[in-house]
Scaffold this active site. Sequence first.
Site, PDB file in Angstrom:
ATOM      1  CE  LYS A  11      -3.587  -2.825   1.916  1.00 38.74           C
ATOM      2  NZ  LYS A  11      -4.836  -2.936   2.677  1.00 38.74           N
ATOM      3  CG  HIS A  95      -6.503  -3.349  -3.065  1.00 43.32           C
ATOM      4  ND1 HIS A  95      -7.114  -2.595  -2.097  1.00 43.32           N
ATOM      5  CD2 HIS A  95      -5.886  -4.368  -2.433  1.00 43.32           C
ATOM      6  CE1 HIS A  95      -6.855  -3.133  -0.913  1.00 43.32           C
ATOM      7  NE2 HIS A  95      -6.120  -4.209  -1.086  1.00 43.32           N
ATOM      8  CD  GLU A  97      -6.684  -0.463   0.822  1.00 39.63           C
ATOM      9  OE1 GLU A  97      -5.589  -0.236   0.291  1.00 39.63           O
ATOM     10  OE2 GLU A  97      -6.823  -1.209   1.817  1.00 39.63           O
ATOM     11  N   GLY A 173      -7.503  -4.818   6.960  1.00 40.29           N
ATOM     12  CA  GLY A 173      -6.995  -3.856   7.924  1.00 40.29           C
ATOM     13  C   GLY A 173      -7.819  -3.761   9.196  1.00 40.29           C
ATOM     14  CB  SER A 213      -6.990  -9.437   9.051  1.00 38.00           C
ATOM     15  OG  SER A 213      -7.488  -8.108   9.113  1.00 38.00           O
TER      16      SER A 213
HETATM   17  P1  13P Z   1      -4.396  -6.324   5.546  1.00 41.11           P
HETATM   18  O1  13P Z   1      -3.566  -7.589   5.463  1.00 41.11           O
HETATM   19  O2  13P Z   1      -3.668  -5.175   6.157  1.00 41.11           O
HETATM   20  O3  13P Z   1      -5.745  -6.593   6.134  1.00 41.11           O
HETATM   21  O4  13P Z   1      -4.650  -5.871   4.016  1.00 41.11           O
HETATM   22  C1  13P Z   1      -5.104  -6.801   3.099  1.00 41.11           C
HETATM   23  C2  13P Z   1      -5.020  -6.215   1.744  1.00 41.11           C
HETATM   24  O5  13P Z   1      -5.757  -5.313   1.399  1.00 41.11           O
HETATM   25  C3  13P Z   1      -3.981  -6.743   0.826  1.00 41.11           C
HETATM   26  O6  13P Z   1      -4.165  -6.284  -0.465  1.00 41.11           O
END
Ligand code: 13P
Length: 249
Positions: A11, A95, A97, A173, A213
């Site tokens: 990220k 993704h 996001e 997350g 996670s």
């Molecule tokens: P986390 O492992 O921080 O939950 O994030 C997962 C993710 O979005 C990987 O692309």
Amino acid sequence: MRKPVMAGNWKMYKTPAETTAFFEKFRPLVAASGHCEIVIAPPFTNLAAAVAAVQGTAIHIGAQNIAWAKEGAFTGEISGPMIAAAGATHAIVGHSERRQYFGETDETVLKRTQAALEYGLTPIVCVGERLDDRESGKTEAVLVSQFQKGIAGLTAQQFAKIVIAYEPVWAIGTGKTATPEIAADAHRAIRAEVREKYGKEAADSIRILYGGSVKPDNARVLMAQPEIDGVLVGGAALDPVGFASIVNF
Ligand code: 13P
């Protein structure tokens, strides 16, 4: 046998110097990890440092996004040829996001996936339901819709080269991992769609990663599910020791 893909999505974290420091610690810890493919996707500004740091190893470097065009007036975008020239081999596409904050749609996911393939990069295409989808019983419908409006637009030849990542948005997350059973159910639903559209062979060989996670202490139970062909790790991929222990589940 599907070879697992253990991928890290950094990220918007780390500078080039921090990238170099990460790989100095990480490299020896995964030197014997031939059981899987390792991919790390740092920010674009760290691609060069990451590629230099993994020279002579089996670690792959990926981008976190990819433009659908080769070049042009697309301020802020980075194209496939640029990513490939930096020495990266993979690109994360769609993704959650990007979907949530940057207007990514199934249609643009398809275009970006096609661009990655055109320029010789392996796309890791993300799908996943939101919490309200799950709570209203729409998980499977959402996954099917993301599949049909997105990557189902690929040819069979193109489809054979992609990796899918199932990332339930409510698990990203948040510390709430999908149980291995929940993840496996979703993977089965996606694989069933693949079978319907591209046939049994494609369904048997497509690798579907789980993301949300994933931590050193739950990687093993997730990877014990035959449906789960690897992981896409966010937060826990920032630490070389922790991510190495996930890779070596
Ligand atoms: P986390 O492992 O921080 O939950 O994030 C997962 C993710 O979005 C990987 O692309």
